[in-house]
Design an enzyme around this catalytic site. Structure first.
Site, short mmCIF file in Angstrom:
data_model
loop_
_atom_site.label_atom_id
_atom_site.label_comp_id
_atom_site.label_asym_id
_atom_site.label_seq_id
_atom_site.Cartn_x
_atom_site.Cartn_y
_atom_site.Cartn_z
N HIS A 81 0.86 -1.39 0.04
CA HIS A 81 -0.02 0.07 0.02
C HIS A 81 0.86 1.10 -0.03
O HIS A 81 0.82 2.10 0.80
CB HIS A 81 -0.92 -0.17 1.17
N HIS A 85 1.50 1.48 -5.80
CA HIS A 85 0.01 1.15 -5.98
C HIS A 85 -1.13 2.09 -6.01
O HIS A 85 -1.75 2.03 -7.02
CB HIS A 85 -0.48 0.60 -4.39
N HIS A 123 -6.66 7.28 -2.50
CA HIS A 123 -7.53 6.45 -1.87
C HIS A 123 -6.58 5.85 -0.76
O HIS A 123 -7.52 5.14 0.10
CB HIS A 123 -8.23 5.46 -2.69
N ASP A 124 -5.36 5.66 -0.50
CA ASP A 124 -4.76 4.77 0.59
C ASP A 124 -3.65 5.79 1.07
O ASP A 124 -2.70 5.19 1.76
CB ASP A 124 -3.99 3.58 -0.11
N ASP A 235 -9.06 -0.48 -7.61
CA ASP A 235 -8.19 -0.98 -6.37
C ASP A 235 -7.48 -2.33 -6.87
O ASP A 235 -6.50 -2.72 -6.31
CB ASP A 235 -9.03 -0.94 -5.13
C1 LIG Z 1 -4.85 -9.89 -4.51
C2 LIG Z 1 -5.55 -9.46 -3.38
N1 LIG Z 1 -6.16 -10.44 -2.44
C3 LIG Z 1 -6.51 -9.92 -1.25
C4 LIG Z 1 -7.01 -11.11 -0.60
C5 LIG Z 1 -7.83 -10.58 0.59
C6 LIG Z 1 -8.08 -9.35 0.65
C7 LIG Z 1 -9.16 -8.87 1.92
O1 LIG Z 1 -9.08 -7.78 2.47
N2 LIG Z 1 -10.04 -9.85 2.37
C8 LIG Z 1 -11.31 -9.54 3.46
C9 LIG Z 1 -12.04 -10.88 3.41
C10 LIG Z 1 -13.05 -10.44 4.64
C11 LIG Z 1 -13.75 -9.31 4.14
C12 LIG Z 1 -13.13 -8.10 3.86
C13 LIG Z 1 -12.60 -7.70 5.32
C14 LIG Z 1 -11.54 -8.83 5.78
C15 LIG Z 1 -12.27 -10.26 5.92
C16 LIG Z 1 -10.50 -9.27 4.80
C17 LIG Z 1 -11.71 -8.26 2.90
C18 LIG Z 1 -7.77 -8.29 -0.13
C19 LIG Z 1 -6.96 -8.70 -1.19
N3 LIG Z 1 -6.54 -7.72 -2.20
C20 LIG Z 1 -6.51 -6.18 -2.17
C21 LIG Z 1 -7.19 -5.45 -1.30
C22 LIG Z 1 -8.18 -4.61 -1.67
C23 LIG Z 1 -8.81 -3.66 -1.11
C24 LIG Z 1 -8.07 -3.46 0.32
C25 LIG Z 1 -7.11 -4.22 0.68
C26 LIG Z 1 -6.52 -5.13 0.02
CL1 LIG Z 1 -5.12 -5.97 0.61
N4 LIG Z 1 -5.80 -6.02 -3.40
N5 LIG Z 1 -5.35 -7.08 -4.05
C27 LIG Z 1 -5.78 -8.22 -3.25
MG LIG Z 2 -7.33 1.03 1.05
ZN LIG Z 3 -6.07 0.48 -2.36
#
Ligand SMILES: Cc1nc2ccc(C(=O)N[C@]34C[C@H]5C[C@H](C[C@H](C5)C3)C4)cc2n2c(-c3ccccc3Cl)nnc12
Ligand SMILES: [Mg+2]
Ligand SMILES: [Zn+2]
Length: 347
Positions: A81, A85, A123-124, A235
């Site tokens: 982040h 990104h 956004h981050d 995102d």
């Molecule tokens: C490749 C990839 N994998 C990712 C696997 C998992 C998660 C993730 O936050 N899962 C959740 C699953 C449940 C419901 C909610 C809250 C928590 C419990 C945690 C979400 C994000 C992932 N992610 C992101 C990303 C997008 C937006 C914010 C932060 C991140 Cl890191 N961008 N790329 C990826």
């Molecule tokens: Mg974010």
């Molecule tokens: Zn982001």
């Protein structure tokens, strides 16, 4: 506190290759993470020029440059982040605006387009590499500020964005009319808050229904859900690139997740499996994320914009790659390697 932006910083923004030297810069297959970081502020400027924002809103270049450099300084040096990104998410917004012709076809006004691009860039801001639930668990300052409303990190990113705009010589939106200024900040708020993935899960079925019924540009509710969908797509846009990129990004994300898991263990807490380097099975977790979350979001996008089909196909390709790499992970697991060690070892 006052972050200085040097004259060299401002000069940096004037030198980067022009668009016609990079013809595929506005194609979905372009990988923005390969842009030289010192050239990225210049590319942000070029994208905004190309999108017509500078002329439409009579934006003063020196104020915009200072804003971009302050936003870049606002990002921390965490594995995923970080500014790289933010830049790649803003690049996807540029691709969506150009390839779906969001303004030309009336999906977005020029103001909504500007808010979309700026929201992606900001956004981050000031992300610490830890999740919303970690803020609660660790009783962080941010949790004490925002946990009653939820989306703790996203509210902080929004507040940092407003603070940056209010920094001396950075408010490039001051040339907007009063109405446009208030409207733009309102849009930025909705768009940044929409990047909380937990919020996406709550509105996903509504977005699917709207897309299937036929998107209606005249309905404010439809416009809100489209903006939210486009924020989540931006995102997650790393997942629509080729396998080499996807694999590299996974290494960064899990470096961040596992660092949080290590911290939670030190705090005597039990991390979620996806945060625990000893327990996580990266291919399985990624297959779950891509098939249950990512591909569904881009399928909705593709029902509204047929051009987005190439993005769904790219995710399908990455799913196949995770499937086939699963066997390699399992083989090394038998030899006692964690899935992170396998992920970062050169194939
Ligand atoms: C490749 C990839 N994998 C990712 C696997 C998992 C998660 C993730 O936050 N899962 C959740 C699953 C449940 C419901 C909610 C809250 C928590 C419990 C945690 C979400 C994000 C992932 N992610 C992101 C990303 C997008 C937006 C914010 C932060 C991140 Cl890191 N961008 N790329 C990826
Ligand atoms: Mg974010
Ligand atoms: Zn982001």
């Amino acid at each position: 506190y006052h972050m200085q932006v040097s004259r060299q910083d401002v000069l940096d923004v004037t030198m980067c290759p022009s668009q016609h030297e990079m013809p595929h810069f506005s194609k979905f297959s372009f990988t923005p993470r390969n842009i030289l970081l010192k050239e990225s502020p210049c590319f942000v400027l070029k994208m905004m020029q190309d999108l017509g924002f500078i002329d439409t809103f009579r934006i003063k270049q020196d104020i915009l440059v200072r804003f971009i450099l302050y936003v870049r300084k606002g990002y921390r040096d965490v594995p995923y982040h970080n500014w790289s990104h933010a830049f790649s998410v803003a690049h996807f917004a540029y691709l969506a605006l150009k390839n779906f012709e969001l303004v030309e076809k009336g999906y977005f006004t020029q103001l909504e387009a500007l808010a979309y691009f700026i929201s992606c860039l900001c956004h981050d801001i000031d992300h610490r590499g830890t999740t919303n639930s970690f803020q609660q668990q660790s009783n962080s300052v941010l949790a004490s500020l925002y946990s009653s409303e939820g989306s703790v990190m996203e509210r902080h990113h929004l507040s940092q964005t407003i603070c940056t705009l209010n920094t001396e010589g950075c408010n490039f939106l001051e040339s907007l009319s009063k109405d446009d200024y208030v409207k733009c900040l309102d849009l930025i708020k909705d768009m940044i808050l929409a990047t909380d993935l937990a919020s996406h899960y709550k509105i996903h079925s509504r977005q699917l229904t709207l897309a299937q019924e036929g998107y209606d540009k005249t309905q404010p509710e439809h416009r809100y859900y489209l903006a939210s969908l486009l924020m989540t797509c931006a995102d997650l846009s790393d997942q629509t690139k080729d396998w080499a990129e996807t694999k590299k990004v996974a290494q960064l994300i899990y470096a961040e997740f596992f660092a949080q898991g290590d911290l939670e263990k030190k705090m005597g807490k039990t991390p979620a499996n996806m945060m625990d380097r000893e327990k996580a099975s990266i291919p399985d977790h990624q297959l779950e994320f891509l098939t249950q979350c990512c591909i569904c979001i881009f399928r909705i996008l593709a029902t509204i914009f047929p051009h987005a089909k190439v993005l769904v196909d790219a995710i399908k390709q990455n799913i196949l790659c995770w499937e086939s790499s699963k066997r390699i992970f399992e083989k090394f697991k038998l030899e006692g390697k964690t899935s992170y060690e396998v992920l970062v070892s050169e194939e």
